[in-house]
Design a protein around this motif. Structure first.
Motif, PDB file in Angstrom:
ATOM      1  N   TRP A 128       0.823  -1.212   0.000  1.00 31.10           N
ATOM      2  CA  TRP A 128       0.000   0.000   0.000  1.00 31.10           C
ATOM      3  C   TRP A 128       0.859   1.265   0.000  1.00 31.10           C
ATOM      4  CZ3 TRP A 128      -4.376  -1.169  -1.785  1.00 31.10           C
ATOM      5  CH2 TRP A 128      -5.084  -2.302  -1.389  1.00 31.10           C
ATOM      6  N   GLU A 129       2.017   1.199   0.655  1.00 30.51           N
ATOM      7  CA  GLU A 129       2.908   2.361   0.654  1.00 30.51           C
ATOM      8  C   GLU A 129       3.380   2.692  -0.756  1.00 30.51           C
ATOM      9  OE1 GLU A 129       5.331   5.488   2.141  1.00 30.51           O
ATOM     10  OE2 GLU A 129       3.678   4.370   3.048  1.00 30.51           O
ATOM     11  N   SER A 130       3.565   1.673  -1.586  1.00 30.29           N
ATOM     12  CA  SER A 130       4.039   1.906  -2.955  1.00 30.29           C
ATOM     13  C   SER A 130       3.005   2.639  -3.800  1.00 30.29           C
ATOM     14  CB  SER A 130       4.398   0.570  -3.618  1.00 30.29           C
ATOM     15  OG  SER A 130       3.225  -0.174  -3.941  1.00 30.29           O
ATOM     16  N   LEU A 131       1.762   2.701  -3.318  1.00 26.55           N
ATOM     17  CA  LEU A 131       0.691   3.381  -4.037  1.00 26.55           C
ATOM     18  C   LEU A 131       0.248   4.663  -3.339  1.00 26.55           C
ATOM     19  CD1 LEU A 131      -1.462   0.207  -4.820  1.00 26.55           C
ATOM     20  CD2 LEU A 131      -0.110   1.513  -6.472  1.00 26.55           C
ATOM     21  N   GLU A 132       0.982   5.101  -2.349  1.00 24.50           N
ATOM     22  CA  GLU A 132       0.583   6.247  -1.528  1.00 24.50           C
ATOM     23  C   GLU A 132       0.251   7.467  -2.382  1.00 24.50           C
ATOM     24  OE1 GLU A 132       2.315   8.503   2.405  1.00 24.50           O
ATOM     25  OE2 GLU A 132       3.674   8.206   0.717  1.00 24.50           O
ATOM     26  N   GLY A 133      -0.975   7.956  -2.231  1.00 20.27           N
ATOM     27  CA  GLY A 133      -1.393   9.163  -2.920  1.00 20.27           C
ATOM     28  C   GLY A 133      -1.862   8.967  -4.350  1.00 20.27           C
ATOM     29  N   MET A 134      -1.724   7.738  -4.888  1.00 20.64           N
ATOM     30  CA  MET A 134      -2.027   7.506  -6.302  1.00 20.64           C
ATOM     31  C   MET A 134      -3.503   7.188  -6.512  1.00 20.64           C
ATOM     32  SD  MET A 134       1.306   5.329  -7.612  1.00 20.64           S
ATOM     33  CE  MET A 134       0.671   5.231  -9.288  1.00 20.64           C
ATOM     34  N   LEU A 135      -3.947   7.405  -7.731  1.00 23.23           N
ATOM     35  CA  LEU A 135      -5.279   6.978  -8.138  1.00 23.23           C
ATOM     36  C   LEU A 135      -5.285   5.464  -8.308  1.00 23.23           C
ATOM     37  CD1 LEU A 135      -6.234   9.673 -10.807  1.00 23.23           C
ATOM     38  CD2 LEU A 135      -7.505   9.176  -8.713  1.00 23.23           C
ATOM     39  N   VAL A 136      -6.229   4.794  -7.665  1.00 27.98           N
ATOM     40  CA  VAL A 136      -6.370   3.352  -7.805  1.00 27.98           C
ATOM     41  C   VAL A 136      -7.842   3.025  -8.060  1.00 27.98           C
ATOM     42  CG1 VAL A 136      -4.406   2.889  -6.284  1.00 27.98           C
ATOM     43  CG2 VAL A 136      -6.721   2.918  -5.343  1.00 27.98           C
ATOM     44  N   LYS A 137      -8.066   1.870  -8.634  1.00 27.82           N
ATOM     45  CA  LYS A 137      -9.417   1.386  -8.893  1.00 27.82           C
ATOM     46  C   LYS A 137      -9.568   0.015  -8.263  1.00 27.82           C
ATOM     47  CE  LYS A 137     -12.634   0.333 -12.688  1.00 27.82           C
ATOM     48  NZ  LYS A 137     -12.795   0.327 -14.168  1.00 27.82           N
ATOM     49  N   VAL A 138     -10.476  -0.101  -7.307  1.00 29.65           N
ATOM     50  CA  VAL A 138     -10.754  -1.378  -6.645  1.00 29.65           C
ATOM     51  C   VAL A 138     -11.922  -2.032  -7.364  1.00 29.65           C
ATOM     52  CG1 VAL A 138     -11.346  -2.525  -4.490  1.00 29.65           C
ATOM     53  CG2 VAL A 138      -9.926  -0.477  -4.445  1.00 29.65           C
ATOM     54  N   LYS A 139     -11.682  -3.242  -7.879  1.00 33.56           N
ATOM     55  CA  LYS A 139     -12.692  -3.926  -8.687  1.00 33.56           C
ATOM     56  C   LYS A 139     -13.568  -4.827  -7.827  1.00 33.56           C
ATOM     57  CE  LYS A 139     -10.933  -5.510 -12.587  1.00 33.56           C
ATOM     58  NZ  LYS A 139      -9.985  -6.202 -13.502  1.00 33.56           N
ATOM     59  N   LYS A 140     -14.852  -4.690  -7.997  1.00 32.63           N
ATOM     60  CA  LYS A 140     -15.851  -5.506  -7.299  1.00 32.63           C
ATOM     61  C   LYS A 140     -15.600  -5.585  -5.791  1.00 32.63           C
ATOM     62  CE  LYS A 140     -16.758  -8.437 -11.325  1.00 32.63           C
ATOM     63  NZ  LYS A 140     -16.771  -9.840 -11.844  1.00 32.63           N
ATOM     64  N   PRO A 141     -15.470  -4.449  -5.130  1.00 30.31           N
ATOM     65  CA  PRO A 141     -15.194  -4.485  -3.690  1.00 30.31           C
ATOM     66  C   PRO A 141     -16.354  -5.117  -2.913  1.00 30.31           C
ATOM     67  CG  PRO A 141     -15.717  -2.259  -4.402  1.00 30.31           C
ATOM     68  CD  PRO A 141     -15.608  -3.077  -5.637  1.00 30.31           C
ATOM     69  N   ILE A 142     -15.995  -5.870  -1.866  1.00 28.96           N
ATOM     70  CA  ILE A 142     -16.971  -6.547  -1.017  1.00 28.96           C
ATOM     71  C   ILE A 142     -16.834  -6.001   0.395  1.00 28.96           C
ATOM     72  CG2 ILE A 142     -17.670  -8.772  -0.029  1.00 28.96           C
ATOM     73  CD1 ILE A 142     -16.586 -10.064  -2.602  1.00 28.96           C
ATOM     74  N   GLY A 172     -10.378   5.979  -6.574  1.00 26.17           N
ATOM     75  CA  GLY A 172     -10.087   7.028  -5.612  1.00 26.17           C
ATOM     76  C   GLY A 172      -8.601   7.145  -5.339  1.00 26.17           C
ATOM     77  N   ILE A 173      -8.288   7.907  -4.303  1.00 27.03           N
ATOM     78  CA  ILE A 173      -6.905   8.159  -3.904  1.00 27.03           C
ATOM     79  C   ILE A 173      -6.530   7.181  -2.806  1.00 27.03           C
ATOM     80  CG2 ILE A 173      -5.267   9.850  -2.984  1.00 27.03           C
ATOM     81  CD1 ILE A 173      -6.453  10.679  -5.645  1.00 27.03           C
ATOM     82  N   LEU A 174      -5.403   6.488  -2.958  1.00 24.80           N
ATOM     83  CA  LEU A 174      -4.898   5.599  -1.906  1.00 24.80           C
ATOM     84  C   LEU A 174      -4.072   6.445  -0.948  1.00 24.80           C
ATOM     85  CD1 LEU A 174      -2.698   3.532  -0.611  1.00 24.80           C
ATOM     86  CD2 LEU A 174      -5.003   2.683  -0.992  1.00 24.80           C
ATOM     87  N   ALA A 175      -4.480   6.498   0.308  1.00 26.09           N
ATOM     88  CA  ALA A 175      -3.807   7.396   1.253  1.00 26.09           C
ATOM     89  C   ALA A 175      -3.628   6.714   2.592  1.00 26.09           C
ATOM     90  CB  ALA A 175      -4.617   8.674   1.435  1.00 26.09           C
ATOM     91  N   PHE A 176      -2.615   7.159   3.337  1.00 25.91           N
ATOM     92  CA  PHE A 176      -2.431   6.720   4.715  1.00 25.91           C
ATOM     93  C   PHE A 176      -2.842   7.875   5.611  1.00 25.91           C
ATOM     94  CE2 PHE A 176      -0.047   6.046   8.648  1.00 25.91           C
ATOM     95  CZ  PHE A 176      -0.365   4.725   8.913  1.00 25.91           C
ATOM     96  N   ASN A 177      -3.864   7.640   6.432  1.00 26.30           N
ATOM     97  CA  ASN A 177      -4.417   8.715   7.240  1.00 26.30           C
ATOM     98  C   ASN A 177      -4.620   8.271   8.675  1.00 26.30           C
ATOM     99  OD1 ASN A 177      -4.887  11.061   5.511  1.00 26.30           O
ATOM    100  ND2 ASN A 177      -6.208   9.679   4.345  1.00 26.30           N
ATOM    101  N   VAL A 178      -4.724   9.253   9.556  1.00 28.47           N
ATOM    102  CA  VAL A 178      -5.016   8.993  10.961  1.00 28.47           C
ATOM    103  C   VAL A 178      -6.474   8.577  11.083  1.00 28.47           C
ATOM    104  CG1 VAL A 178      -5.149  10.011  13.257  1.00 28.47           C
ATOM    105  CG2 VAL A 178      -3.279  10.632  11.728  1.00 28.47           C
ATOM    106  N   ASN A 179      -6.741   7.539  11.910  1.00 25.76           N
ATOM    107  CA  ASN A 179      -8.125   7.123  12.114  1.00 25.76           C
ATOM    108  C   ASN A 179      -8.681   7.727  13.390  1.00 25.76           C
ATOM    109  OD1 ASN A 179      -7.158   5.570  14.269  1.00 25.76           O
ATOM    110  ND2 ASN A 179      -7.146   3.673  13.115  1.00 25.76           N
ATOM    111  N   THR A 180      -9.881   7.281  13.773  1.00 29.72           N
ATOM    112  CA  THR A 180     -10.590   7.858  14.917  1.00 29.72           C
ATOM    113  C   THR A 180      -9.773   7.790  16.197  1.00 29.72           C
ATOM    114  OG1 THR A 180     -12.606   7.043  13.884  1.00 29.72           O
ATOM    115  CG2 THR A 180     -12.790   7.825  16.142  1.00 29.72           C
ATOM    116  N   PHE A 181      -8.967   6.741  16.343  1.00 28.14           N
ATOM    117  CA  PHE A 181      -8.266   6.517  17.595  1.00 28.14           C
ATOM    118  C   PHE A 181      -6.829   7.022  17.565  1.00 28.14           C
ATOM    119  CE2 PHE A 181     -11.622   3.386  17.282  1.00 28.14           C
ATOM    120  CZ  PHE A 181     -12.287   3.600  18.469  1.00 28.14           C
TER     121      PHE A 181
END
Length: 860
Positions: free
Chosen positions: A401-415, A505-514
């Motif tokens: 996931w780090e190798s895609l940081e900030g990039m446009l990605v397309k997730v196919k058939k997400p469940i 969308g954009i693949l990003a590493f972000n702070v979560n709720t906790f």
């Protein structure tokens, strides 16, 4: 003449476009030759901060004081060391000077002091995290001195001492802090500061900083502390000598977790793919991606540009999706509590529009049939701090996931694998909404649950790195729509297993709720399920028990009802679950039963409320009204007021109900909060009910275990209900430190030893005793605490279920079992069975965050 001017103008424009076109060709990826010069900024304590913290420390008798820099902004306090009492009265106590007036915030909460205790190690981490977040002094201190040097968002040097001596990291210190800045619902430090500390019990002093300063000055006549350096932060910046060279984004990102260009001011170029202008959280910036990329899977072609409000407003007409821009700024690694970072450009000096309405780069496709294979086994196999790794490991989740940081990605058939916030709670909608998904056909088949969710495999250290969070965010697409709003999730209702349309969308590493971090997909379109839901799945259509009691079968269940108190609106729904879905088990052990008035600390007469009789009675009455059993009675021992953990003021405890026409319960004694059940010579309880070694120090801040004794068809059954300490304080799975350190586990192991010891004591008196040990253990069945609890005398019935049905909880989209039912050897002769009803974790519209677990035993 006019014709000549027109011709000259057209020629000039043509030459300009040619030069621009040349400038916009793919950027060189040659080795970077940078000549660096350091520019340093230094921040230190101020007299105003020293005065306030010294006053608080002396007046309250604490060891250490934290005071926020935000409360001191725009204050200029010029005090000499020879103040007279007249000066004090005129300038401070009577507040006649404008520079002193600003010391006192008119908002009561912003001036209110609280007290708690923190270990030295947590104090050190807290100061570090807050300093990194601001790249300047955020916390002024007294009682300790700290000196931090930062370069590009990384700590280069950090010293902390106490009165010039070594700071004891293991010692507990009494600390004072500002309620408004550092507290959240009586937990310190709280979500506001986004750290991962355990909750600390706080005491509100009802004292204001202004009052303490005045009281202190009335008694003191020495002020040689005013210019003392308690806090010092040095920020090192580096600049390039060649400011005309454009450094490609992929060269900034590099093949490692952190950029090699940290702290360097440079120019780069990219197409804006998403932007944010969040005034509420003061969050401004945009993502941009290189127009061409370098076709190297190890390097990301995108980066986040972090702006302040002033800079954003200055360039707001340029910051549009599809604009190709040139940015001059400093490379920074923005830290989270996990130790992982987001590579960013900060301290932006200039943004130049180079081209409008440029086609966005093609997204990297992920999922079935894609070239990039999402790892589905390990989050990380690295041992140590992954930031020190020389190259990303694309077979690990973090590296991929780090190798895609900030990039446009397309997730196919997400469940969908889980949800948090939004409409997930049936009775309380949240302003945020996180949806967890996996791309179709990317997971191991044996981990796919019957509802098409995803279960962890602790024994293989597999926590499903293929799961992504679709985050409620404030990033905008080109139409100015906020994709993260609840409205962006059409209808906002998704069950585990629902298939969504492809998402880009954009693949990003972000702070979560906790305060931890997660890899997110910041989508640029509306989220729609292939078969959209318009309402919650009713309880009548959710799973129902197949294990039901009868003349020869006894049913015993455990159910965490998540902070349920007497007047809680969830009670009728919990009652319906018990009556209709669980089919009225003979004995139910509950965890998180709260007192009669829930999180409120005091009753109408001002005295503490600890009793839960109304809570349990209301539940029983509602079970009957929902068509369930009419013969339930409750068992309860009140906890020590406010001292057994859980939601502040709620006094959660382990309690039980039983059907008195099917099982016999003979009360013995009148056990209180600290009364051990004890055993007679036959291994029967002396106190029924009683608690299990409640005076053991390790139970401090944790629910005590409840021991009960029942009869079914003249067969004696001992039932021990438990609720062990939470996993709060553990290293996050998605963290820099690998393998993760489970700091909370040590306490669960000690608690498990105590419970195991009591079971052993019973069996030593009668090895044929029927014992059921159950509850919310906050631990996985293959983890050390459960292994210690089992020893060679108990069997965990969870392990008899098919692997993909072993889950009672869902965390960050991962199905997992933390509620268990263990039995003694003799009960194995009574055809034990178990089932988990996934009526909460597999559905939005939850009435608890846990699933009920039911066991059944045959007595002929």
């Amino acid at each position: 003449m006019k014709i000549f001017n027109k011709f000259f103008l057209m020629l000039s424009l043509l030459l300009f476009l040619i030069s621009c076109n040349k400038d916009l060709s793919p950027l060189s990826n040659d080795k970077l030759e940078l000549n660096l010069n350091n520019n340093n900024s230094e921040y230190t304590s101020t007299p105003a901060a020293n005065l306030i913290t010294e006053a608080i420390k002396n007046e309250l008798g604490v060891d250490i004081v934290f005071y926020p820099e935000s409360n001191l902004k725009n204050i200029s306090l010029n005090l000499n060391l020879d103040l007279t009492k007249t000066d004090i009265n005129e300038r401070l106590i009577n507040k006649t000077s404008n520079d002193i007036k600003s010391l006192y915030d008119t908002t009561t909460n912003k001036d209110l002091i609280c007290i708690s205790y923190m270990s030295g190690s947590k104090i050190k981490d807290f100061i570090k995290e807050r300093t990194l977040k601001n790249n300047a002094i955020d916390i002024h201190t007294n009682g300790i001195e700290y000196d931090i040097t930062i370069k590009g968002g990384e700590v280069q040097n950090y010293n902390i001492s106490r009165n010039g001596r070594t700071f004891d990291l293991d010692k507990q210190y009494k600390v004072a802090f500002i309620y408004y800045e550092y507290d959240y619902k009586s937990s310190f430090p709280g979500y506001y500061y986004g750290n991962k500390f355990n909750y600390l019990k706080v005491q509100k002093t009802e004292k204001k900083a202004s009052e303490l300063v005045i009281n202190y000055l009335k008694k003191s006549n020495k002020y040689n502390f005013l210019n003392k350096i308690n806090s010092k932060v040095k920020v090192i910046d580096s600049t390039t000598s060649d400011k005309n060279k454009i450094i490609p984004i992929y060269s900034i990102q590099g093949e490692k977790y952190k950029s090699d260009l940290i702290g360097i001011n440079l120019k780069t170029r990219g197409i804006i793919t998403a932007y944010t202008a969040d005034s509420y959280n003061n969050n401004y910036g945009f993502y941009m991606q290189d127009k061409y990329g370098d076709n190297n899977n190890y390097t990301s072609d995108a980066i986040y540009v972090k702006l302040d409000k002033t800079t954003y407003n200055k360039y707001s007409l340029i910051i549009k999706v599809g604009n190709l821009v040139e940015v001059e700024g400093k490379v920074e690694e923005t830290n989270t509590g996990t130790g992982l970072t987001r590579t960013s450009l900060t301290s932006v000096n200039k943004i130049i529009l180079r081209e409008k309405d440029v086609a966005l780069p093609s997204p990297v496709e992920l999922g079935e049939g894609s070239d990039r294979i999402i790892p589905n086994r390990h989050i990380s196999t690295y041992k140590g701090n992954v930031n020190q790794s020389l190259k990303l490991n694309l077979n690990d989740g973090i590296g991929f996931w780090e190798s895609l940081e900030g990039m446009l990605v397309k997730v196919k058939k997400p469940i969908v694998t889980g949800a948090k916030g939004g409409k997930n709670d049936a009775l309380e909608s949240k302003g945020y909404f996180n949806l967890y998904v996996r791309a179709n056909n990317t997971s191991n088949d044996y981990q796919v649950t019957p509802s098409n969710g995803l279960i962890i495999d602790v024994e293989k250290n597999d926590y499903n790195p293929e799961i992504l969070r679709l985050v409620n965010h404030v990033y905008y697409n080109k139409d100015g729509v906020k994709p993260g709003d609840a409205s962006s999730f059409k209808n906002g209702i998704f069950n585990v297993g629902d298939e969504l349309e492809d998402i880009t969308g954009i693949l990003a590493f972000n702070v979560n709720t906790f305060g931890d971090g997660e890899y997110d997909l910041l989508f640029n379109d509306y989220i729609t399920a292939k078969n959209p839901r318009t309402s919650y799945t009713p309880l009548s259509d959710r799973p129902k028990a197949t294990l039901v009691g009868d003349a020869n079968h006894l049913t015993i269940a455990t159910f965490n009802v998540e902070n349920m108190y007497a007047t809680h609106e969830k009670i009728p729904y919990i009652a319906e679950i018990i009556a209709q879905n669980m089919k009225s088990p003979d004995i139910i052990v509950f965890t998180e039963i709260q007192d009669n008035n829930g999180p409120d600390n005091y009753g109408e007469d001002g005295s503490p409320v600890v009793d839960a009789d109304q809570t349990l009675t209301n539940l029983i009455n509602n079970i009957e009204s929902k068509g369930g059993a009419t013969d339930y009675k409750y068992i309860n021992i009140n906890p020590l007021a406010y001292l057994e953990g859980g939601e502040p003021g709620g006094n959660i405890r382990v309690a039980a109900i039983y059907r008195d026409t099917r099982v016999e319960f003979n009360k013995r004694g009148n056990a209180g909060s600290l009364d051990h059940a004890g055993l007679d010579k036959n291994g029967d309880l002396l106190l029924n009910p009683g608690r299990i070694y409640p005076q053991e120090p390790i139970f401090k801040g944790t629910r005590r275990s409840l021991a009960m004794e029942f009869y079914f068809k003249n067969n004696k059954i001992l039932v021990f209900g438990n609720h062990l300490n939470s996993k709060g304080g553990d290293d996050p799975l998605w963290g820099a430190k690998q393998p993760v350190v489970l700091s909370s586990e040590a306490k669960r192991i000690k608690l498990a030893k105590i419970i195991h010891r009591f079971v052993q004591e019973v069996l030593s008196k009668d090895e044929n005793k029927n014992i059921v040990v159950l509850g919310d253990f906050n631990e996985f069945y293959a983890a050390n605490p459960i292994k210690v609890l089992k020893g060679n005398i108990l069997t965990n019935l969870i392990e008899t279920l098919p692997f993909n049905k072993r889950y009672s909880y869902n965390f960050q989209g991962n199905a997992q079992a933390i509620d268990h039912i263990l039995i003694s050897k003799n009960l194995k002769n009574h055809s034990p069975e178990i089932e988990i009803l996934p009526i909460n974790t597999d559905y939005m519209g939850q009435y608890s965050d846990h699933n009920p677990v039911i066991s059944r035993y045959e007595f002929k």
